[in-house]
Design an enzyme around this catalytic site. Structure first.
Site, PDB file in Angstrom:
ATOM      1  N   CYS A 109       0.182  -5.644  12.314  1.00 20.20           N
ATOM      2  CA  CYS A 109       0.338  -4.396  12.866  1.00 20.20           C
ATOM      3  C   CYS A 109       0.364  -4.110  14.212  1.00 20.20           C
ATOM      4  CB  CYS A 109      -0.962  -3.394  12.166  1.00 20.20           C
ATOM      5  SG  CYS A 109      -1.249  -3.431  10.555  1.00 20.20           S
ATOM      6  N   THR A 155       2.305  15.385  -4.256  1.00 20.48           N
ATOM      7  CA  THR A 155       2.450  14.650  -5.656  1.00 20.48           C
ATOM      8  C   THR A 155       2.016  13.355  -5.722  1.00 20.48           C
ATOM      9  OG1 THR A 155       4.490  16.011  -5.861  1.00 20.48           O
ATOM     10  CG2 THR A 155       4.376  14.378  -7.243  1.00 20.48           C
TER      11      THR A 155
END
Length: 393
Positions: free
Chosen positions: A326, A238
């Site tokens: 990261c 979705t």
């Protein structure tokens, strides 16, 4: 409460109030699923369409070539893994560089374990890919070149147009990780011969958890996430309507202010770099001095540890980083700094400061004075610095 001077915009940016305002109705009012057929889903469907068109216009693409993802990392993974799978009958060779984001490097390492060969190109002392080495690395079985648009740590901008031209001349797909460049530098995917491009919303004052992958029409890329028929059957799940709306608004704002914003950030960057280099000895600038992102400054201070510098800057309300967010939990020196030739002991003393349009010259003055005091204090505690000074007397 102490003032916060935020200088880690390469890690993430503040979501602009206009972006939040644009997103809010899609949480509570227009919350329909855009894939549904009833009228109630119409506003959500239209909002996704409008955001897709805004993003396509920003890079000279067609709306149908923009596919929404969960962020830049997913987009990088999709581009590289799906291209490898789709073109494996043609060949099994991929070319990238040693200074890519880990979303690219770790994906390439994964593919190496599954029968693919990867060439990791060296870069020069400024972090620029050597075009002659790129040409020499091309083989008949080369199917993909993936080179980032601008480096997330040192800010160096790559010769993307030349790389795209080389790839096109050899019939090889060209992907660029433009997470740091999109919204900060002008990009036209057709002029630059880019076949696939990754970008992320939270680097341009949009929300986290949303990105896109541009896929040129005609490129054979299959689904990466399987399930429903969303994103023209190429990316199931979705649609993140609120994220997409926020991303679209952020792109609209970024494109409208790009030139003015870049000019302001460049002035701050150059002022900061000039003061640091003039006032703190045994310091170097990492990356190309001119050909770099407007808001990126990266330094290496000899005889200190970057982590200690960051902690002490934090105590003064200054937010920076020693490299990519990261890899902030890693004790290893930056792979980018090692690739441009810095020895381990100097690479450990790095500091990345990335500013925004909200920063001021007064901020830069406070930061310089703070760094000067902290570096002096840390060096006075360093036996290596003590030995160096004794030998130099």
């Amino acid at each position: 409460m102490k003032k916060i001077i935020y200088l880690d915009n390469a890690a993430t940016t503040r979501t602009k109030p206009e972006v939040v305002e644009a997103m809010l109705p899609y949480f509570t009012e227009h919350y329909g699923n855009p894939s549904s057929v009833y009228d109630f889903s119409g506003p959500a469907k239209e909002a996704v369409r409008e955001a897709r068109q805004l993003i396509a216009d920003a890079i000279g693409a067609q709306a149908r070539e923009i596919y929404f993802t969960g962020g830049g990392t997913e987009a990088d993974n999709w581009a590289i893994k799906a291209a490898a799978d789709a073109y494996k009958e043609k060949g099994n060779h991929i070319i990238t560089s040693k200074i890519e984001h880990h979303a690219v490097l770790h994906t390439c390492e994964y593919l190496e374990k599954h029968g693919f060969e990867v060439t990791y190109l060296d870069v020069d002392e400024n972090g620029v890919v050597k075009l002659e080495e790129l040409k020499k690395a091309i083989r008949p079985e080369t199917i993909l070149i993936s080179i980032m648009f601008a480096n997330n740590e040192i800010g160096t901008i790559q010769p993307i147009g030349e790389i795209g031209k080389i790839a096109k001349e050899h019939g090889i797909l060209f992907h660029t990780d433009a997470v740091q460049a999109f919204g900060h530098l002008p990009i036209d995917v057709n002029d630059l011969s880019i076949d696939m491009m990754s970008a992320s919303g939270h680097k341009i004052n949009g929300p986290k958890g949303i990105g896109f992958l541009y896929i040129r029409t005609g490129v054979k890329i299959r689904s990466f996430i399987h399930g429903g028929a969303q994103e023209r059957k190429r990316r199931a799940g979705t649609e993140n309507v609120v994220g997409i709306v926020g991303f679209g608004k952020a792109v609209q704002l970024a494109m409208a202010t790009m030139e003015e914003r870049a000019c302001h950030e460049r002035e701050l960057r150059d002022y900061l770099m000039e003061r640091i280099m003039e006032e703190i000895p045994y310091t170097r600038i990492n990356g190309d001095r001119i050909n770099r992102l407007p808001n990126n400054a990266n330094f290496a201070f000899q005889f200190i540890e970057g982590e200690s510098l960051l902690i002490m800057l934090d105590s003064k309300g200054i937010c920076g980083s020693s490299g990519s967010a990261c890899t902030s939990g890693s004790l290893d020196p930056s792979h980018v700094l090692l690739a441009i030739g810095l020895p381990h002991e100097i690479a450990h003393g790095s500091l990345r400061l990335t500013m925004s349009e909200e920063n001021t010259k007064e901020d830069m003055d406070f930061v310089v004075e703070s760094i000067k005091g902290i570096v002096e204090r840390l060096r006075n505690m360093s036996p290596l610095y003590e030995d160096f000074m004794k030998k130099s007397q």
